[in-house]
Structure formats: structure tokens, C-alpha cells
Write a protein that holds these residues in place. Sequence first.
Motif, mmCIF file in Angstrom:
data_model
loop_
_atom_site.group_PDB
_atom_site.id
_atom_site.type_symbol
_atom_site.label_atom_id
_atom_site.label_comp_id
_atom_site.label_asym_id
_atom_site.label_seq_id
_atom_site.Cartn_x
_atom_site.Cartn_y
_atom_site.Cartn_z
ATOM 1 N N ASP A 157 0.806 -1.222 0.000
ATOM 2 C CA ASP A 157 0.000 0.000 0.000
ATOM 3 C C ASP A 157 0.838 1.271 0.000
ATOM 4 O OD1 ASP A 157 -2.614 -1.243 0.078
ATOM 5 O OD2 ASP A 157 -2.102 -1.868 2.119
ATOM 6 N N GLU A 158 1.960 1.234 0.711
ATOM 7 C CA GLU A 158 2.807 2.427 0.740
ATOM 8 C C GLU A 158 4.199 2.095 1.247
ATOM 9 O OE1 GLU A 158 1.549 5.446 3.514
ATOM 10 O OE2 GLU A 158 0.564 3.963 4.799
ATOM 11 N N LEU A 159 5.103 3.001 0.987
ATOM 12 C CA LEU A 159 6.455 2.890 1.504
ATOM 13 C C LEU A 159 6.527 3.605 2.852
ATOM 14 C CD1 LEU A 159 8.464 3.749 -1.761
ATOM 15 C CD2 LEU A 159 7.911 1.478 -0.864
ATOM 16 N N ASP A 211 12.840 9.446 9.092
ATOM 17 C CA ASP A 211 14.032 10.292 9.125
ATOM 18 C C ASP A 211 14.585 10.569 7.721
ATOM 19 O OD1 ASP A 211 13.940 10.315 11.941
ATOM 20 O OD2 ASP A 211 15.029 8.411 12.023
ATOM 21 N N GLY A 212 13.671 10.779 6.767
ATOM 22 C CA GLY A 212 14.083 11.137 5.426
ATOM 23 C C GLY A 212 14.580 9.999 4.562
ATOM 24 N N ARG A 213 14.353 8.736 4.964
ATOM 25 C CA ARG A 213 14.782 7.608 4.150
ATOM 26 C C ARG A 213 13.680 6.558 4.078
ATOM 27 N NH1 ARG A 213 16.477 2.886 6.403
ATOM 28 N NH2 ARG A 213 17.839 2.513 4.620
ATOM 29 N N ILE A 214 13.675 5.796 2.992
ATOM 30 C CA ILE A 214 12.745 4.684 2.852
ATOM 31 C C ILE A 214 13.246 3.562 3.752
ATOM 32 C CG2 ILE A 214 11.631 3.079 1.259
ATOM 33 C CD1 ILE A 214 11.039 6.048 0.726
ATOM 34 N N SER A 215 12.398 3.112 4.674
ATOM 35 C CA SER A 215 12.841 2.112 5.653
ATOM 36 C C SER A 215 12.035 0.824 5.610
ATOM 37 C CB SER A 215 12.773 2.689 7.076
ATOM 38 O OG SER A 215 11.434 3.050 7.404
ATOM 39 N N GLY A 216 11.044 0.739 4.713
ATOM 40 C CA GLY A 216 10.250 -0.482 4.640
ATOM 41 C C GLY A 216 8.974 -0.286 3.850
ATOM 42 N N ILE A 217 8.041 -1.212 4.026
ATOM 43 C CA ILE A 217 6.772 -1.183 3.295
ATOM 44 C C ILE A 217 5.616 -1.446 4.255
ATOM 45 C CG2 ILE A 217 7.814 -1.948 1.131
ATOM 46 C CD1 ILE A 217 6.670 -4.773 1.757
ATOM 47 N N ARG A 218 4.443 -1.038 3.822
ATOM 48 C CA ARG A 218 3.227 -1.296 4.594
ATOM 49 C C ARG A 218 2.224 -2.003 3.696
ATOM 50 N NH1 ARG A 218 2.633 3.388 6.330
ATOM 51 N NH2 ARG A 218 3.551 3.073 8.403
ATOM 52 N N CYS A 219 1.745 -3.156 4.138
ATOM 53 C CA CYS A 219 0.718 -3.930 3.423
ATOM 54 C C CYS A 219 -0.468 -4.084 4.360
ATOM 55 C CB CYS A 219 1.243 -5.305 3.012
ATOM 56 S SG CYS A 219 2.768 -5.295 2.065
ATOM 57 N N GLY A 220 -1.498 -3.266 4.170
ATOM 58 C CA GLY A 220 -2.608 -3.287 5.109
ATOM 59 C C GLY A 220 -2.123 -2.853 6.477
ATOM 60 N N SER A 247 4.460 2.975 -11.441
ATOM 61 C CA SER A 247 4.839 2.720 -10.054
ATOM 62 C C SER A 247 4.207 3.767 -9.142
ATOM 63 C CB SER A 247 6.360 2.734 -9.897
ATOM 64 O OG SER A 247 6.725 2.510 -8.554
ATOM 65 N N LEU A 248 3.017 3.455 -8.638
ATOM 66 C CA LEU A 248 2.319 4.394 -7.770
ATOM 67 C C LEU A 248 3.046 4.593 -6.452
ATOM 68 C CD1 LEU A 248 -1.398 3.319 -8.369
ATOM 69 C CD2 LEU A 248 -0.157 5.229 -9.386
ATOM 70 N N LEU A 249 3.769 3.568 -6.004
ATOM 71 C CA LEU A 249 4.523 3.707 -4.762
ATOM 72 C C LEU A 249 5.568 4.805 -4.898
ATOM 73 C CD1 LEU A 249 5.100 -0.045 -3.821
ATOM 74 C CD2 LEU A 249 3.578 1.573 -2.670
ATOM 75 N N ALA A 250 6.293 4.789 -6.015
ATOM 76 C CA ALA A 250 7.313 5.809 -6.250
ATOM 77 C C ALA A 250 6.674 7.179 -6.426
ATOM 78 C CB ALA A 250 8.145 5.451 -7.470
ATOM 79 N N GLU A 251 5.558 7.242 -7.150
ATOM 80 C CA GLU A 251 4.884 8.515 -7.380
ATOM 81 C C GLU A 251 4.338 9.096 -6.080
ATOM 82 O OE1 GLU A 251 1.904 8.263 -10.376
ATOM 83 O OE2 GLU A 251 3.288 7.612 -11.944
ATOM 84 N N ASN A 252 3.655 8.261 -5.315
ATOM 85 C CA ASN A 252 3.010 8.743 -4.089
ATOM 86 C C ASN A 252 4.016 9.158 -3.027
ATOM 87 O OD1 ASN A 252 0.538 8.224 -5.263
ATOM 88 N ND2 ASN A 252 0.279 6.236 -4.293
ATOM 89 N N THR A 253 5.227 8.622 -3.107
ATOM 90 C CA THR A 253 6.261 8.979 -2.136
ATOM 91 C C THR A 253 7.140 10.111 -2.654
ATOM 92 O OG1 THR A 253 6.284 6.596 -1.611
ATOM 93 C CG2 THR A 253 7.928 7.934 -0.518
ATOM 94 N N GLY A 254 6.880 10.563 -3.875
ATOM 95 C CA GLY A 254 7.642 11.659 -4.447
ATOM 96 C C GLY A 254 8.986 11.267 -5.006
ATOM 97 N N LEU A 255 9.170 9.947 -5.299
ATOM 98 C CA LEU A 255 10.443 9.482 -5.839
ATOM 99 C C LEU A 255 10.512 9.639 -7.350
ATOM 100 C CD1 LEU A 255 10.898 6.193 -3.741
ATOM 101 C CD2 LEU A 255 11.566 8.543 -3.171
ATOM 102 N N LYS A 256 9.374 9.797 -7.991
ATOM 103 C CA LYS A 256 9.331 10.036 -9.429
ATOM 104 C C LYS A 256 8.079 10.828 -9.756
ATOM 105 C CE LYS A 256 8.135 6.666 -12.238
ATOM 106 N NZ LYS A 256 8.043 5.376 -12.954
ATOM 107 N N LYS A 257 8.108 11.510 -10.893
ATOM 108 C CA LYS A 257 6.966 12.302 -11.306
ATOM 109 C C LYS A 257 5.876 11.411 -11.895
ATOM 110 C CE LYS A 257 9.738 16.400 -12.396
ATOM 111 N NZ LYS A 257 10.160 17.347 -13.475
ATOM 112 N N ARG A 258 4.661 11.921 -11.850
ATOM 113 C CA ARG A 258 3.545 11.188 -12.440
ATOM 114 C C ARG A 258 3.742 11.083 -13.943
ATOM 115 N NH1 ARG A 258 -1.130 9.611 -10.499
ATOM 116 N NH2 ARG A 258 -0.776 10.804 -8.591
#
Length: 429
Positions: free
Chosen positions: A132-134, A138-147, A164-175
Motif C-alpha cells: 500500500d505504501e512505503l 528520518d528522510g529515508r525509505i525504511s520499509g513497506i506497509r501492506c494493510g 509505479s504508484l509507490l514511487a509517485e506517491n512517495t515523491g520518488l518520481k513524477k507522475r
Amino acid sequence: MSEEKFDAIIVGGGVAGSTAAYVLAKEGLNVLIIERGNYSGSKNVTGGRLYTHSLEKIIPGFAEEAPVERKVAKERISMMTNDSAMTVEYASSCLGKQGHDSYVVLRGKFDRWLFGKAEEAGAMAASGIRVDELIVKDGRISGIRCGDDEMEADVVILADGVNSLLAENTGLKKRIIPSQVSIGVKETYALSSQVIEERFGLTGNEGLSWLFAGAPTDGIAGGGFLYTNMDSISIGIVVGLGHIGENNKTVTEMINAFESHPLVAPLIRDGKLVEYSGHVVPEAGLSMIPQLSGNGYLICGDAAGLCINVGYMVRGMDLAITSGALAAKTVIDAKNTGDYSETKLKYYDQLLADSYVMKDLKTYKGIPDFMENPRIFNDYPKMITDIMGEMFVVDGNPSKPMHKIVKNNLKSVGFMNLIKDALKGAVSL
């Protein structure tokens, strides 16, 4: 939060993600790979073509056990109008040489096999689970959330496809915008091996790759494709998403017209339709590649926009596999030094830059812009087939000299247009 912390969590079980998981697990790292589909490859519809050089370096002799279809021994390209076509073919023993060869694959089978190889190597593999989300700490990707479940990792590798909605929603890439992608629609027709071999002039496990331009997409950016499997044919079209609607035809109407074309209809005659599916394909090349590494993450495969379409050749799987392997190499290096900083993970960018992946993308960086030229899909197919028609049709009228046939048809496009397009095409290639 799960008490177990992974060295790497990989999101996406396609060829990029499974390769990364395989390489990491072989080195003894604690790896989790998660696939949203019921099984790896269940959502993939590529034609598809695998250049073996990429995976051969990782699993030598993989084709002896992998569920590959036919080895490509013939390349065909057709320029088409609604009732005519001009086709060129290249056949050579060099297409089958070790390191030069390529196979047609069915991604539903092949991806599942490669995902299984990662699991056999020791990766923890899970299918049918949506991330569902990353998790950002503290400013770094530290894991994932599934439900309600959360899992930690030193590095998260995103290999979850072009959208990749995960990357988009976290601001790692543009839509993604429509001009950067195409819609691929594929149908698979079951035919016996004997019929396929007789129909396409093949023997044994020989295969054919065939690309079409012009009429398949009714004059807008895109094209058609056909690949021979062992006992089926994969056929379809790829259409630039930003151009849909320009020709007043739906994608369904375009593929139906393509399959009814006098050149194409006999190729699938008596075939039984066994699959129909669609997929988004990255098309913008170098210009759509996001930042590929950062604090706690790496991006590879289609999620990174790693695809090359130069008209006469389409590549994606080899780039995805190599990017997955290089992402794994980066994580192994970080693990050995205990350093997972953004600066350390930047090693991935350097590995890609030194590989054929980025070098080829840079070589063909002008192709997406060149392919926006409507003359490629309208005027040139008509010009070429008209020249062929005047060369080969004998009707009792006096024959024209070849130079006049060519000159008169070149006028239909315009000499200045021809010069400009030739120069731009030469620079793009």
C-alpha cells in the motif's frame, strides 16, 4: 511492525525484481520479494522477446530449463497501407549464436519460472499481496506497509512496473504523462507447431519476430507485432497513449483492422483465441528516467522507464534483468560495508552508466522525438508500397523507367521533407 528486518525488500516479481532477488539470495542476504498478482507474470502481456545476453551472465545455460518458446531465427519488418505491404526479412545463423541469440517467451510462464528461481535460491517470496505504501523514517525509505502489516529493510527495490504508484506517491518520481507511454494490446492464438512452422517457413525450435508500421495503428505513432511461440502466435499493437483519438479509431478497432489485413489474416487463420490483454509500456527513453537511487531505495526495470523502441527493434526485458542484477550488486556492496547512505547507493547509478543499459539509452535518446513525425506512419508506408506497386504491376501500359517511378513517388512526400527526415533519423540512430 514485523520483528524481522530484511536486507532488501523487492516490490514487483517481474524479470527485474526476480533477478534482483535471485542474485541477493544467492549471496546469502535476507530478501523478501512481493508480487501483487496471484503469480508472477499474471499481469504481464509483452509480446515478448528476451535477448539472452542479460540473463545468461546470471544463470548460465538458463534456456535449457526455462520455459522459453522459439529461438528467433528470422526478423521481418513490414510497411503497410490498408491493402498493401512491403516486407523485408533478415535471416542469419548469427542470430542464433551464443550471446547473440534471443527467444520468444510467454511472460506468464517465464516470469513465474524466474520468480521460482529466486525462491529456490533462498528469497522469501509472496504473491497476491499489494504493497500500500512505503514507510519513510528520518528522510529515508525504511520499509513497506501492506494493510496493517509493516516490514523493515535496509533497502527497498522498486520493480513494480511503469506505473509505479509507490514511487509517485512517495515523491520518488513524477507522475507519468500520456506522451511518455504507449498502450500495448496483445492477443494469443493457438495453432499447432506444424502449422506455425509451415506457415512461417521455420524448422524445429526456430522462431520469428515481425514488426509492422503504418496501417496497424491507422497512421498514428505505434505499430504492430507478431511473435511465434511453440504452439501459438502472439500478435498485437502498441499505440502512443498521447495519440489515441487522433484517427477516430479505438484500440480495439485498430487491432481488429490489423488482424483483418490481407497480409495478416492468413497468418492467424484457424487459430483459437486463448488470451486478450493490455499493458502500459514506457516509450520516452532517457527523458522519462527518474532519480534511480536515494536514501533507502533503488528503482529498476519498467518502473525506471528502461525501454528502447527504435522502430525495427523493441527491447525491455534485457534492460530490466541487467538493472535488477546491478541493483542487487549495489545492495551487496552496501551490506559488506554497512553503509546504506544515499551516497553509497549512488553506486547503482554508476553501474548502470558503465553498462550497455544507459549507453544504449543515450545512443537512442533522440528516437522518441523522431517517432513523433506523422510521415513515418502515413506518408512513407504509402510511398514505399506505391513504388512497389508500379514496379511489379504489369497492365499492358508502357512501363516507366525506374528513376521516374521513384522520383514521382518521392514528390508525394516532398524532397525537403525527405532530406529533413533522413538527417533527423540518422542523428537519432
